[in-house]
Design a protein around this motif. Structure first.
Motif, PDB file in Angstrom:
ATOM      1  N   ASP A  56       0.873  -1.168   0.032  1.00 39.54           N
ATOM      2  CA  ASP A  56      -0.169  -0.045  -0.091  1.00 39.54           C
ATOM      3  C   ASP A  56       0.966   1.103   0.074  1.00 39.54           C
ATOM      4  O   ASP A  56       1.943   1.250   0.773  1.00 39.54           O
ATOM      5  N   PRO A  57       0.654   2.327  -0.699  1.00 39.39           N
ATOM      6  CA  PRO A  57       1.377   3.364  -0.933  1.00 39.39           C
ATOM      7  C   PRO A  57       1.357   4.223   0.473  1.00 39.39           C
ATOM      8  O   PRO A  57       2.411   4.906   0.538  1.00 39.39           O
ATOM      9  N   ARG A  58       0.837   4.072   1.421  1.00 44.72           N
ATOM     10  CA  ARG A  58       0.876   4.635   2.623  1.00 44.72           C
ATOM     11  C   ARG A  58       1.742   3.859   3.621  1.00 44.72           C
ATOM     12  O   ARG A  58       2.103   4.364   4.737  1.00 44.72           O
ATOM     13  N   GLY A  59       2.333   2.911   3.338  1.00 39.94           N
ATOM     14  CA  GLY A  59       2.945   2.122   4.154  1.00 39.94           C
ATOM     15  C   GLY A  59       4.284   2.599   4.611  1.00 39.94           C
ATOM     16  O   GLY A  59       4.809   2.725   5.968  1.00 39.94           O
ATOM     17  N   PRO A  60       5.052   3.198   3.867  1.00 43.92           N
ATOM     18  CA  PRO A  60       6.183   3.854   4.323  1.00 43.92           C
ATOM     19  C   PRO A  60       5.996   5.072   5.510  1.00 43.92           C
ATOM     20  O   PRO A  60       6.751   5.235   6.277  1.00 43.92           O
ATOM     21  N   SER A  61       4.858   5.767   5.109  1.00 45.42           N
ATOM     22  CA  SER A  61       4.631   6.879   6.107  1.00 45.42           C
ATOM     23  C   SER A  61       4.200   6.125   7.205  1.00 45.42           C
ATOM     24  O   SER A  61       4.505   6.748   8.414  1.00 45.42           O
ATOM     25  N   ILE A  62       3.405   5.181   7.345  1.00 45.39           N
ATOM     26  CA  ILE A  62       2.878   4.518   8.691  1.00 45.39           C
ATOM     27  C   ILE A  62       4.135   3.998   9.341  1.00 45.39           C
ATOM     28  O   ILE A  62       4.348   4.317  10.568  1.00 45.39           O
ATOM     29  N   ALA A  63       5.146   3.533   8.713  1.00 46.57           N
ATOM     30  CA  ALA A  63       6.455   2.864   9.183  1.00 46.57           C
ATOM     31  C   ALA A  63       7.227   4.042   9.955  1.00 46.57           C
ATOM     32  O   ALA A  63       7.716   3.855  11.122  1.00 46.57           O
ATOM     33  N   ARG A  64       7.274   5.158   9.168  1.00 43.10           N
ATOM     34  CA  ARG A  64       8.233   6.655   9.704  1.00 43.10           C
ATOM     35  C   ARG A  64       7.472   6.710  11.244  1.00 43.10           C
ATOM     36  O   ARG A  64       8.143   7.135  12.141  1.00 43.10           O
ATOM     37  N   ALA A  65       6.083   6.953  11.015  1.00 40.69           N
ATOM     38  CA  ALA A  65       5.180   7.577  12.097  1.00 40.69           C
ATOM     39  C   ALA A  65       5.485   6.451  13.367  1.00 40.69           C
ATOM     40  O   ALA A  65       5.692   6.890  14.446  1.00 40.69           O
ATOM     41  N   THR A  66       5.599   5.102  13.117  1.00 42.27           N
ATOM     42  CA  THR A  66       5.539   4.063  14.200  1.00 42.27           C
ATOM     43  C   THR A  66       7.066   4.405  14.648  1.00 42.27           C
ATOM     44  O   THR A  66       7.400   4.234  15.854  1.00 42.27           O
ATOM     45  N   LEU A  67       7.957   4.364  13.782  1.00 39.70           N
ATOM     46  CA  LEU A  67       9.356   4.557  14.267  1.00 39.70           C
ATOM     47  C   LEU A  67       9.413   5.919  15.341  1.00 39.70           C
ATOM     48  O   LEU A  67      10.278   5.718  16.335  1.00 39.70           O
ATOM     49  N   ARG A  68       9.100   6.957  14.818  1.00 39.12           N
ATOM     50  CA  ARG A  68       9.166   8.120  15.558  1.00 39.12           C
ATOM     51  C   ARG A  68       8.622   7.772  16.976  1.00 39.12           C
ATOM     52  O   ARG A  68       9.069   8.076  18.243  1.00 39.12           O
ATOM     53  N   THR A  69       7.257   7.251  16.900  1.00 41.16           N
ATOM     54  CA  THR A  69       6.816   7.018  18.221  1.00 41.16           C
ATOM     55  C   THR A  69       7.459   6.119  19.343  1.00 41.16           C
ATOM     56  O   THR A  69       7.650   6.380  20.354  1.00 41.16           O
ATOM     57  N   VAL A  70       8.143   4.874  18.897  1.00 42.06           N
ATOM     58  CA  VAL A  70       8.853   3.812  19.648  1.00 42.06           C
ATOM     59  C   VAL A  70      10.287   4.816  19.919  1.00 42.06           C
ATOM     60  O   VAL A  70      10.184   4.454  21.150  1.00 42.06           O
ATOM     61  N   LEU A  71      10.669   5.409  19.254  1.00 44.48           N
ATOM     62  CA  LEU A  71      11.995   6.084  19.789  1.00 44.48           C
ATOM     63  C   LEU A  71      11.798   7.161  20.837  1.00 44.48           C
ATOM     64  O   LEU A  71      12.358   7.304  21.848  1.00 44.48           O
ATOM     65  N   ARG A  72      10.613   7.867  20.653  1.00 45.25           N
ATOM     66  CA  ARG A  72      10.206   8.735  21.691  1.00 45.25           C
ATOM     67  C   ARG A  72       9.869   8.212  23.207  1.00 45.25           C
ATOM     68  O   ARG A  72      10.403   8.368  24.111  1.00 45.25           O
ATOM     69  N   VAL A  73       9.012   7.064  22.643  1.00 42.50           N
ATOM     70  CA  VAL A  73       8.724   6.185  24.246  1.00 42.50           C
ATOM     71  C   VAL A  73       9.940   5.899  24.945  1.00 42.50           C
ATOM     72  O   VAL A  73       9.770   5.762  26.134  1.00 42.50           O
ATOM     73  N   HIS A  74      10.856   5.379  23.917  1.00 48.75           N
ATOM     74  CA  HIS A  74      11.950   4.640  24.626  1.00 48.75           C
ATOM     75  C   HIS A  74      13.053   5.904  25.163  1.00 48.75           C
ATOM     76  O   HIS A  74      14.142   5.108  25.146  1.00 48.75           O
ATOM     77  N   GLY A  75      12.983   6.983  25.040  1.00 53.65           N
ATOM     78  CA  GLY A  75      13.933   7.895  25.377  1.00 53.65           C
ATOM     79  C   GLY A  75      15.212   8.194  24.188  1.00 53.65           C
ATOM     80  O   GLY A  75      15.969   8.449  24.740  1.00 53.65           O
ATOM     81  N   MET A  76      14.621   7.745  23.200  1.00 53.65           N
ATOM     82  CA  MET A  76      15.741   7.714  22.114  1.00 53.65           C
ATOM     83  C   MET A  76      15.200   8.705  20.875  1.00 53.65           C
ATOM     84  O   MET A  76      15.748   8.699  20.014  1.00 53.65           O
ATOM     85  N   GLY A  77      14.872   9.788  21.655  1.00 53.50           N
ATOM     86  CA  GLY A  77      14.495  10.763  20.514  1.00 53.50           C
ATOM     87  C   GLY A  77      15.404  11.410  19.696  1.00 53.50           C
ATOM     88  O   GLY A  77      15.379  11.946  18.557  1.00 53.50           O
ATOM     89  N   ASP A  78      16.785  11.471  20.439  1.00 51.38           N
ATOM     90  CA  ASP A  78      18.007  12.148  19.521  1.00 51.38           C
ATOM     91  C   ASP A  78      18.302  11.404  18.169  1.00 51.38           C
ATOM     92  O   ASP A  78      18.961  11.681  17.443  1.00 51.38           O
ATOM     93  N   LEU A  79      17.752  10.065  18.149  1.00 51.84           N
ATOM     94  CA  LEU A  79      17.866   9.214  16.983  1.00 51.84           C
ATOM     95  C   LEU A  79      17.041   9.230  15.946  1.00 51.84           C
ATOM     96  O   LEU A  79      17.069   8.895  14.707  1.00 51.84           O
ATOM     97  N   ILE A  80      15.877  10.152  16.107  1.00 50.08           N
ATOM     98  CA  ILE A  80      14.796  10.151  15.111  1.00 50.08           C
ATOM     99  C   ILE A  80      14.944  10.587  13.901  1.00 50.08           C
ATOM    100  O   ILE A  80      14.705   9.926  12.853  1.00 50.08           O
ATOM    101  N   ASP A  81      15.729  11.524  13.554  1.00 46.67           N
ATOM    102  CA  ASP A  81      16.039  12.238  12.289  1.00 46.67           C
ATOM    103  C   ASP A  81      16.677  11.264  11.462  1.00 46.67           C
ATOM    104  O   ASP A  81      16.414  10.934  10.312  1.00 46.67           O
ATOM    105  N   THR A  82      17.891  10.658  11.790  1.00 42.85           N
ATOM    106  CA  THR A  82      18.497   9.810  11.101  1.00 42.85           C
ATOM    107  C   THR A  82      17.862   8.494  10.967  1.00 42.85           C
ATOM    108  O   THR A  82      17.986   7.827   9.899  1.00 42.85           O
ATOM    109  N   ALA A  83      17.370   7.890  12.172  1.00 39.94           N
ATOM    110  CA  ALA A  83      16.617   6.633  11.965  1.00 39.94           C
ATOM    111  C   ALA A  83      15.426   6.727  10.942  1.00 39.94           C
ATOM    112  O   ALA A  83      15.001   5.752  10.073  1.00 39.94           O
ATOM    113  N   GLU A  84      14.724   7.846  10.850  1.00 40.19           N
ATOM    114  CA  GLU A  84      13.443   7.906  10.039  1.00 40.19           C
ATOM    115  C   GLU A  84      14.013   8.045   8.415  1.00 40.19           C
ATOM    116  O   GLU A  84      13.261   7.493   7.656  1.00 40.19           O
TER     117      GLU A  84
END
Length: 156
Positions: free
Chosen positions: A19-47
């Protein structure tokens, strides 16, 4: 006596449809997971890395694909993307050729190579369709504040 705190290991897997929305959903999930686990400094590169891997999975495979996120150290995350296409792309296959200046595609995975701390690929040869294909993975970590960013990647 001071007690050291140890963060428990964690891992998340997100199944994505073709589905063309899959990559967007994956990036949003990644941002949420990293924030919840206190790894917000990794968001830009990991995204950035996640976006390249899941977009390639969507574009170059015909079936479902999945994103796996896991803690790989104190300030390190591993992102894995599985898809049904068995072909391992450059630079994961060892080919380091840069695309020509006029090429419309082919720069994304080179960007991954430049921005990830480590990366790799595994062919998946199971007997069932959901077990075949490939897995591409990357890792990124936070850098000590004294290190300067030498690449044109998002700040880590």
């Amino acid at each position: 006596m001071a007690m050291a705190t140890v963060a428990p290991p964690w891992a998340y897997t997100l199944q994505l449809p073709q589905d063309p929305r899959g990559p967007s959903i994956a990036r949003a999930t990644l941002r949420t997971v990293l924030r919840v686990h206190g790894m917000g400094d990794l968001i830009d590169t990991a995204e950035l890395l996640t976006g390249e891997l899941v977009t390639n999975a969507y574009r170059y495979s015909s079936g479902p694909y999945s994103l796996r996120l896991r803690r790989a150290g104190r300030s390190r995350v591993r992102v894995g993307v599985w898809d049904t296409n068995p072909e391992i792309p450059a630079p994961f296959s060892g080919c380091l050729e840069e695309p020509s200046a006029l090429a419309e595609r082919g720069r994304g995975l080179l960007l991954v190579q430049q921005c990830a701390d480590s990366w790799g690929a595994y062919p998946m040869g199971g007997g069932l369709p959901e077990q075949s294909g490939k897995l591409l993975w990357v890792e990124c970590s936070g850098k000590p504040e004294s290190e300067e960013d030498e690449l044109s990647c998002p700040e880590e």
